[in-house]
Motif scaffolding. Structure first.
Motif, PDB file in Angstrom:
ATOM      1  N   VAL A  95      -6.130  -4.865  -5.963  1.00 20.93           N
ATOM      2  CA  VAL A  95      -7.029  -3.705  -5.375  1.00 20.93           C
ATOM      3  C   VAL A  95      -6.987  -3.401  -4.716  1.00 20.93           C
ATOM      4  O   VAL A  95      -6.702  -4.065  -3.445  1.00 20.93           O
ATOM      5  CB  VAL A  95      -8.538  -4.383  -6.003  1.00 20.93           C
ATOM      6  N   HIS A  96      -6.432  -1.520  -3.981  1.00 21.72           N
ATOM      7  CA  HIS A  96      -6.274  -1.108  -2.948  1.00 21.72           C
ATOM      8  C   HIS A  96      -7.682  -0.318  -3.039  1.00 21.72           C
ATOM      9  O   HIS A  96      -8.610  -0.041  -3.630  1.00 21.72           O
ATOM     10  CB  HIS A  96      -5.270  -0.327  -3.209  1.00 21.72           C
ATOM     11  N   TRP A  97      -7.530  -0.155  -1.207  1.00 23.62           N
ATOM     12  CA  TRP A  97      -9.003   0.601  -0.819  1.00 23.62           C
ATOM     13  C   TRP A  97      -7.897   2.007  -0.051  1.00 23.62           C
ATOM     14  O   TRP A  97      -8.006   1.990   0.781  1.00 23.62           O
ATOM     15  CB  TRP A  97     -10.124   0.038  -0.375  1.00 23.62           C
ATOM     16  N   TYR A  98      -8.586   2.970  -0.709  1.00 23.23           N
ATOM     17  CA  TYR A  98      -8.295   4.169   0.049  1.00 23.23           C
ATOM     18  C   TYR A  98      -9.585   5.186   0.799  1.00 23.23           C
ATOM     19  O   TYR A  98     -10.576   5.148  -0.347  1.00 23.23           O
ATOM     20  CB  TYR A  98      -7.511   5.029  -0.155  1.00 23.23           C
ATOM     21  N   ARG A  99      -9.094   5.468   1.897  1.00 23.31           N
ATOM     22  CA  ARG A  99     -10.321   6.753   2.552  1.00 23.31           C
ATOM     23  C   ARG A  99      -9.934   8.266   2.437  1.00 23.31           C
ATOM     24  O   ARG A  99      -8.143   7.943   3.195  1.00 23.31           O
ATOM     25  CB  ARG A  99     -11.011   6.402   3.702  1.00 23.31           C
ATOM     26  N   GLN A 100     -10.520   8.882   1.667  1.00 26.54           N
ATOM     27  CA  GLN A 100     -10.185  10.648   1.825  1.00 26.54           C
ATOM     28  C   GLN A 100     -11.049  11.321   2.908  1.00 26.54           C
ATOM     29  O   GLN A 100     -11.967  11.674   2.215  1.00 26.54           O
ATOM     30  CB  GLN A 100      -9.469  11.080   0.378  1.00 26.54           C
ATOM     31  N   TYR A 137     -15.961   6.970   9.910  1.00 30.63           N
ATOM     32  CA  TYR A 137     -15.881   6.430   8.007  1.00 30.63           C
ATOM     33  C   TYR A 137     -16.572   7.341   7.240  1.00 30.63           C
ATOM     34  O   TYR A 137     -16.173   7.588   6.167  1.00 30.63           O
ATOM     35  CB  TYR A 137     -17.208   5.262   8.796  1.00 30.63           C
ATOM     36  N   SER A 138     -17.089   8.765   7.705  1.00 33.76           N
ATOM     37  CA  SER A 138     -17.240   9.529   6.186  1.00 33.76           C
ATOM     38  C   SER A 138     -15.847  10.422   5.860  1.00 33.76           C
ATOM     39  O   SER A 138     -14.777   9.863   6.773  1.00 33.76           O
ATOM     40  CB  SER A 138     -17.695  10.843   7.313  1.00 33.76           C
ATOM     41  N   GLY A 139     -16.497  10.310   4.357  1.00 34.12           N
ATOM     42  CA  GLY A 139     -15.282  10.149   3.571  1.00 34.12           C
ATOM     43  C   GLY A 139     -15.639  10.306   2.071  1.00 34.12           C
ATOM     44  O   GLY A 139     -16.583   9.323   1.500  1.00 34.12           O
ATOM     45  N   THR A 140     -14.395  10.432   1.463  1.00 32.56           N
ATOM     46  CA  THR A 140     -14.522   9.510   0.112  1.00 32.56           C
ATOM     47  C   THR A 140     -13.962   8.623  -0.071  1.00 32.56           C
ATOM     48  O   THR A 140     -12.484   8.707   0.415  1.00 32.56           O
ATOM     49  CB  THR A 140     -13.821  10.409  -1.022  1.00 32.56           C
ATOM     50  N   TYR A 141     -13.967   7.035  -0.590  1.00 29.34           N
ATOM     51  CA  TYR A 141     -13.264   6.377  -0.482  1.00 29.34           C
ATOM     52  C   TYR A 141     -13.182   6.062  -1.969  1.00 29.34           C
ATOM     53  O   TYR A 141     -13.950   6.395  -2.652  1.00 29.34           O
ATOM     54  CB  TYR A 141     -14.473   5.043  -0.272  1.00 29.34           C
ATOM     55  N   GLY A 167       1.036  -1.684  -0.461  1.00 32.38           N
ATOM     56  CA  GLY A 167      -0.202  -0.170   0.460  1.00 32.38           C
ATOM     57  C   GLY A 167       0.848   0.991  -0.220  1.00 32.38           C
ATOM     58  O   GLY A 167       2.048   1.256   0.478  1.00 32.38           O
ATOM     59  N   TYR A 168       0.174   2.535  -0.499  1.00 28.01           N
ATOM     60  CA  TYR A 168       0.864   3.923  -0.165  1.00 28.01           C
ATOM     61  C   TYR A 168       0.854   4.519   0.861  1.00 28.01           C
ATOM     62  O   TYR A 168      -0.528   4.195   1.131  1.00 28.01           O
ATOM     63  CB  TYR A 168       0.569   4.502  -1.286  1.00 28.01           C
ATOM     64  N   THR A 169       1.435   5.357   1.732  1.00 23.76           N
ATOM     65  CA  THR A 169       1.137   6.256   2.764  1.00 23.76           C
ATOM     66  C   THR A 169       1.365   7.489   1.758  1.00 23.76           C
ATOM     67  O   THR A 169       2.473   7.833   0.948  1.00 23.76           O
ATOM     68  CB  THR A 169       2.800   6.145   3.342  1.00 23.76           C
ATOM     69  N   PHE A 170       0.280   8.287   1.756  1.00 22.81           N
ATOM     70  CA  PHE A 170       0.274   9.556   0.629  1.00 22.81           C
ATOM     71  C   PHE A 170       1.025  10.638   1.220  1.00 22.81           C
ATOM     72  O   PHE A 170       0.392  10.467   2.611  1.00 22.81           O
ATOM     73  CB  PHE A 170      -0.963  10.053   0.580  1.00 22.81           C
ATOM     74  N   GLY A 171       1.426  11.707   1.077  1.00 19.32           N
ATOM     75  CA  GLY A 171       1.514  12.678   2.252  1.00 19.32           C
ATOM     76  C   GLY A 171       0.536  13.695   1.382  1.00 19.32           C
ATOM     77  O   GLY A 171      -0.775  13.880   1.193  1.00 19.32           O
ATOM     78  N   SER A 172      -0.268  14.652   2.768  1.00 19.83           N
ATOM     79  CA  SER A 172      -0.552  15.992   2.123  1.00 19.83           C
ATOM     80  C   SER A 172      -0.823  16.437   1.721  1.00 19.83           C
ATOM     81  O   SER A 172      -1.721  17.169   1.123  1.00 19.83           O
ATOM     82  CB  SER A 172      -0.802  16.868   4.258  1.00 19.83           C
ATOM     83  N   GLY A 173      -0.273  16.390   0.500  1.00 18.02           N
ATOM     84  CA  GLY A 173      -0.371  17.178  -0.670  1.00 18.02           C
ATOM     85  C   GLY A 173      -0.177  18.403  -0.970  1.00 18.02           C
ATOM     86  O   GLY A 173       0.406  19.771   0.218  1.00 18.02           O
ATOM     87  N   LEU A 228      -6.288   1.853   3.303  1.00 15.76           N
ATOM     88  CA  LEU A 228      -7.058   0.941   4.278  1.00 15.76           C
ATOM     89  C   LEU A 228      -6.641  -1.288   3.683  1.00 15.76           C
ATOM     90  O   LEU A 228      -6.276  -1.370   5.134  1.00 15.76           O
ATOM     91  CB  LEU A 228      -8.398   1.053   3.070  1.00 15.76           C
ATOM     92  N   MET A 229      -6.700  -0.587   2.395  1.00 19.18           N
ATOM     93  CA  MET A 229      -6.414  -2.275   2.719  1.00 19.18           C
ATOM     94  C   MET A 229      -6.169  -2.576   1.388  1.00 19.18           C
ATOM     95  O   MET A 229      -6.569  -1.778   0.630  1.00 19.18           O
ATOM     96  CB  MET A 229      -7.039  -3.394   2.819  1.00 19.18           C
TER      97      MET A 229
END
Lengths: 114, 112
Positions: B31-36, B82-86, A102-108, B45-46
């Motif tokens: 496949v990766h999942w991220y939350r922003q 859990y709120s955010g954009t996935y 997985g990636y670790t992102f910076g805040s941009g 996330l995973m």
């Protein structure tokens, strides 16, 4: 441990100018990738560097370039800025070349071109 | 080429469940999942790998159907946090590993 750090956090440039964005990955991470995120959309791949070599390039014009230094930090350069280059530029680091962990992102860096 | 996520937006009450889907037209390696969250960086996330098992932690889990090139993210007993954009991010066999193609995102809002 520090996460991925990016500088500057915000930047305002004029059309036609040049910009340099910087990224320091997590200590021990050898891969750095750059993504562009336009408001309301998912991040779009620009470059990946691993061990100072370019490993991948997205569908971006030659105005975009990058490099990775011996300490694994990275710079993204954009020449001849256009209004459409306004976006959040994200740097992501990972332990290995692939995204297996997985990636670790910076805040941009939020770039605004006027 | 960009994976398609559905739904585009979800509004839930605390404690309710949600499923977010990600579908690709390309053969996928992972496949990766991220939350922003608004104004913040995407958070990993995973990852689900071809041939791997369904993953999960806490009340968030995901599955990967390699034959259909689809992945689903399951959020059970949702919390306000859990709120955010996935976003799902996909790696395909045709490209270099490490290059993620992200979907357009699914906005999740959890209300008290």
């Amino acid at each position: 441990d520090a996460g991925v750090t990016q500088s500057p956090t915000h930047l305002i440039k004029t059309r036609g100018q040049h910009v340099t964005l910087r990224c320091s990955p997590i200590s021990g991470h050898k891969s750095v990738s750059w993504y562009q995120q336009v408001l309301g959309q998912g991040p779009q791949f620009i470059f990946q560097y691993y061990e100072k070599e370019e490993r991948g390039r997205g569908n971006f014009p030659d105005r975009f370039s990058a490099r990775q230094f011996p300490n694994y930090s990275s710079e993204l350069n954009v020449n001849a800025l256009l209004l459409g280059d306004s976006a959040l530029y994200l740097c992501a680091s990972s332990l290995v070349e692939g995204a297996y962990y997985g990636y670790t992102f910076g805040s941009g860096t939020r770039l605004t071109v006027v | 080429q960009q994976p398609v996520q559905s739904p585009q937006a979800v509004i839930l009450r605390e404690g309710e469940d949600a499923v977010i889907n990600c579908s690709s037209s390309k053969a996928l390696y992972s496949v990766h999942w991220y939350r922003q969250k608004h104004g913040e960086a995407p958070v990993f996330l995973m990852i689900l790998l071809k041939g791997g098992e369904q993953k999960g932690h806490d009340k968030i889990s995901a599955s990967f159907n390699e034959k259909k090139q689809q992945s689903s993210l399951y959020l059970t007993a949702s919390q306000l946090s859990y709120s955010g954009t996935y976003f799902c991010g996909t790696e395909s066999w045709s490209g270099n590993t490490g290059k993620l193609i992200f979907g357009q995102g699914t906005t999740l809002q959890v209300k008290p």
